[in-house]
Structures are given as C-alpha cells and as structure tokens.
Design a protein around this motif. Structure first.
Motif, mmCIF file in Angstrom:
data_model
loop_
_atom_site.group_PDB
_atom_site.id
_atom_site.type_symbol
_atom_site.label_atom_id
_atom_site.label_comp_id
_atom_site.label_asym_id
_atom_site.label_seq_id
_atom_site.Cartn_x
_atom_site.Cartn_y
_atom_site.Cartn_z
ATOM 1 N N GLN A 14 9.763 2.295 -12.769
ATOM 2 C CA GLN A 14 10.666 1.488 -13.033
ATOM 3 C C GLN A 14 10.188 0.078 -12.491
ATOM 4 N N GLU A 15 10.542 -1.068 -13.348
ATOM 5 C CA GLU A 15 10.222 -2.327 -12.603
ATOM 6 C C GLU A 15 10.650 -2.606 -11.123
ATOM 7 N N GLY A 16 9.962 -3.136 -10.203
ATOM 8 C CA GLY A 16 10.335 -3.211 -9.019
ATOM 9 C C GLY A 16 9.918 -2.154 -8.118
ATOM 10 N N ARG A 17 9.739 -1.012 -8.529
ATOM 11 C CA ARG A 17 9.250 0.016 -7.713
ATOM 12 C C ARG A 17 7.710 0.123 -7.740
ATOM 13 N N ILE A 18 7.537 1.119 -6.744
ATOM 14 C CA ILE A 18 6.220 1.298 -6.403
ATOM 15 C C ILE A 18 5.330 2.218 -7.538
ATOM 16 N N SER A 19 4.222 1.859 -7.817
ATOM 17 C CA SER A 19 3.394 2.588 -8.753
ATOM 18 C C SER A 19 2.017 3.166 -8.076
ATOM 19 N N ILE A 20 1.837 4.375 -7.790
ATOM 20 C CA ILE A 20 0.642 4.715 -7.246
ATOM 21 C C ILE A 20 0.000 5.801 -8.108
ATOM 22 N N LEU A 21 -1.419 5.365 -8.114
ATOM 23 C CA LEU A 21 -2.214 5.872 -9.148
ATOM 24 C C LEU A 21 -3.391 6.683 -8.128
ATOM 25 N N ASN A 22 -3.676 7.718 -8.487
ATOM 26 C CA ASN A 22 -4.638 8.497 -7.606
ATOM 27 C C ASN A 22 -5.917 8.786 -8.215
ATOM 28 N N CYS A 23 -6.925 9.112 -7.445
ATOM 29 C CA CYS A 23 -8.280 9.283 -7.992
ATOM 30 C C CYS A 23 -8.781 10.048 -7.194
ATOM 31 N N ASP A 24 -9.553 11.051 -7.384
ATOM 32 C CA ASP A 24 -10.408 11.877 -6.734
ATOM 33 C C ASP A 24 -12.024 11.696 -6.991
ATOM 34 N N TYR A 25 -12.840 12.098 -5.910
ATOM 35 C CA TYR A 25 -14.271 11.848 -6.412
ATOM 36 C C TYR A 25 -14.960 13.267 -5.801
ATOM 37 N N THR A 26 -16.159 13.517 -6.200
ATOM 38 C CA THR A 26 -16.835 14.832 -5.647
ATOM 39 C C THR A 26 -18.274 14.390 -4.994
ATOM 40 N N ASN A 27 -18.756 13.366 -5.463
ATOM 41 C CA ASN A 27 -20.026 13.014 -4.822
ATOM 42 C C ASN A 27 -19.997 12.111 -3.478
ATOM 43 N N SER A 28 -20.325 12.788 -2.415
ATOM 44 C CA SER A 28 -20.167 12.021 -1.370
ATOM 45 C C SER A 28 -21.166 10.981 -0.839
ATOM 46 N N MET A 29 -21.814 10.583 -1.766
ATOM 47 C CA MET A 29 -22.783 9.646 -1.740
ATOM 48 C C MET A 29 -22.375 8.526 -2.026
ATOM 49 N N PHE A 30 -21.148 8.506 -2.861
ATOM 50 C CA PHE A 30 -20.423 7.388 -3.355
ATOM 51 C C PHE A 30 -19.864 6.607 -2.085
ATOM 52 N N ASP A 31 -20.162 5.348 -2.000
ATOM 53 C CA ASP A 31 -19.714 4.484 -0.975
ATOM 54 C C ASP A 31 -19.029 3.031 -1.503
ATOM 55 N N TYR A 32 -18.650 2.812 -2.706
ATOM 56 C CA TYR A 32 -18.042 1.848 -3.007
ATOM 57 C C TYR A 32 -17.176 2.160 -4.179
ATOM 58 N N PHE A 33 -15.788 1.676 -4.173
ATOM 59 C CA PHE A 33 -14.941 2.144 -5.128
ATOM 60 C C PHE A 33 -14.069 0.945 -5.846
ATOM 61 N N LEU A 34 -13.968 0.977 -6.751
ATOM 62 C CA LEU A 34 -13.313 -0.016 -7.636
ATOM 63 C C LEU A 34 -12.199 0.609 -8.261
ATOM 64 N N TRP A 35 -11.119 -0.487 -8.828
ATOM 65 C CA TRP A 35 -10.062 -0.077 -9.898
ATOM 66 C C TRP A 35 -10.332 -1.292 -10.595
ATOM 67 N N TYR A 36 -10.283 -0.881 -12.052
ATOM 68 C CA TYR A 36 -10.297 -1.660 -13.205
ATOM 69 C C TYR A 36 -9.092 -1.247 -13.868
ATOM 70 N N LYS A 37 -8.424 -2.482 -14.754
ATOM 71 C CA LYS A 37 -7.403 -2.393 -15.486
ATOM 72 C C LYS A 37 -7.648 -2.821 -16.948
ATOM 73 N N LYS A 38 -7.347 -2.076 -17.918
ATOM 74 C CA LYS A 38 -7.709 -2.142 -19.417
ATOM 75 C C LYS A 38 -6.554 -2.239 -19.978
ATOM 76 N N TYR A 39 -6.360 -3.284 -21.039
ATOM 77 C CA TYR A 39 -5.353 -3.698 -22.026
ATOM 78 C C TYR A 39 -6.019 -3.256 -23.339
ATOM 79 N N PRO A 40 -5.417 -2.787 -24.247
ATOM 80 C CA PRO A 40 -5.919 -2.291 -25.661
ATOM 81 C C PRO A 40 -6.603 -3.653 -26.068
#
Lengths: 114, 117
Positions: A14-40
């Motif tokens: 609902q508008e005004g509430r919190i949105s929580i988006l989750n992500c899991d990764y398996t490779n422990s060598m990853f050291d930089y993480f990003l979120w991208y937003k995409k419209y159609p």
C-alpha cells in the motif's frame, strides 16, 4: 547457475507503507551489490549499491542492507509511492574483477497501490 | 544527463539472417557490455569489452556472436545467423571507472528488441 536469486517474483504494498525486496547470493567472492529498477520498454536504471565492507547504505527513501554471513541483501523503500511500481533487480559483482560484469537476479515486480 | 543510446529499438528478422545491434556508450566510459533478457527471464550477461578487446564472455556468447568498436563512439553486437531462441531484448551498458575506484555501476541503454521469425 543461479548465483543471485530473488525468490519473490512479485510484491504488492500500500502507498505509504514499507516495501522490502529480498535477494540471496551464493558466491562468497561477490563484494559489491547493486539494485536496479526497470520500467517496461526501458533499460535497468541504477538505484543504490553497497560494498561488502558495509552492512547498510541509505539514499533518501531507499536503504540497502547486507548480511554477509547469510549471503543476503534487502532493499527497503520507505514510504512506498505509486511511482515506485517497477521491476527491481538485485545484482552482484566482484569489484576487483576488471571485466566488472554484473550478475542479476530474476527480478521482483513491485506494485504500490494508492 | 549522459545516456547510452541503442538502435534499432525493435528489429524483426528471419531465422538465419545476420543482425547488427548498435550502441553509443557514454563518451568518456571505458568498459562496454552487452546483456540480453529473454521475455520473462532475468537479465543475462553476454560479453564485456575493454581496451578494444573482449575481457570476458559468457557461455551464451558463442561463435555466432561478435562485438566491435569500429570507431570512437559506436559499440556493436553482431549475430551472424540468427536462431529463434535469439529473440530477446538486448541491452548495451557502459562503465567509466576502473574497479579500484570502489564503484561498479553500469549505465544501461533502453534496449533493442530482436524478434526472430
């Protein structure tokens, strides 16, 4: 080879509430993480990032949390707005890999209802 | 705000035909990428390009694919003999910084939709 996973294909809040988006990764060598937003019919747009030396990064309404021991990151949007409705992709990379490629998750479609 | 531009926005081709997708990265960027997204699936890495050569490529990027930076501004993806499964949205991206700057943010173009019949 699903090194980055977003297990929720969709989320409705609902508008005004919190949105929580989750992500899991398996490779422990990853050291930089990003979120991208995409419209159609558009390309992914950078939203926020976090280095593995931090556990939180905040930019206005957007906060990314990183739990390295759990190999989990989340994006919090507070307060959520209808214009936030889009597909959100989590991405991971190895910062000192000169190629610099990003590995993306499958995406979560966020719908913010007025 | 500088942007990555891609042409064409949509191309329809017959199976077996050659296709060239074009990209103009941001002018002072050093690293260039192609990604693709098959409808309903995730954005997949194809290839990265730096200093006029491929720095990394995925399993998807087989001998049917090639990339080129023919001049100082364009970055192209060529598919020699298209297959039905090549139908996807193809995204070009570029990055300014070296990895040691502490950031690894790619700027993406709007994409080129390829439909193979």
């Amino acid at each position: 080879d699903q090194q980055v996973k977003q297990n929720s294909p969709s989320l409705s809040v609902q508008e005004g509430r919190i949105s929580i988006l989750n992500c899991d990764y398996t490779n422990s060598m990853f050291d930089y993480f990003l979120w991208y937003k995409k419209y159609p019919a558009e390309g992914p747009t950078f939203l926020i990032s976090i280095s593995s030396i931090k556990d939180k990064n905040e930019d206005g309404r957007f906060t990314v949390f990183l739990n390295k021991s759990a190999k989990h990151l989340s994006l919090h949007i507070v307060p959520s707005q209808p214009g936030d409705s889009a597909v959100y992709f989590c991405a991971a990379s190895r910062l000192y890999n000169q190629g610099g490629k990003l590995i993306f998750g499958q995406g979560t479609e966020l719908s913010v209802k007025p | 705000e500088p942007e990555v531009t891609q042409t064409p926005s949509h191309q329809v081709t017959q199976m077996g035909q050659e296709v060239i997708l074009r990209c103009v990265p941001i002018s002072n960027h050093l690293y260039f990428y192609w990604y693709r997204q098959i409808l309903g699936q995730k954005v997949e890495f194809l290839v990265s390009f730096y200093n006029n050569e491929i720095s990394e490529k995925s399993e998807i990027f087989d001998d049917q694919f090639s990339v080129e930076r023919p001049d100082g501004s364009n970055f192209t993806l060529k598919i020699r003999s298209t297959k039905l499964e090549d139908s996807a949205m193809y995204f070009c991206a570029s990055r300014l910084t070296t990895a040691f700057s502490g950031a690894n943010v790619l700027t993406f173009g709007a994409g080129s939709r390829l439909t193979v019949l």
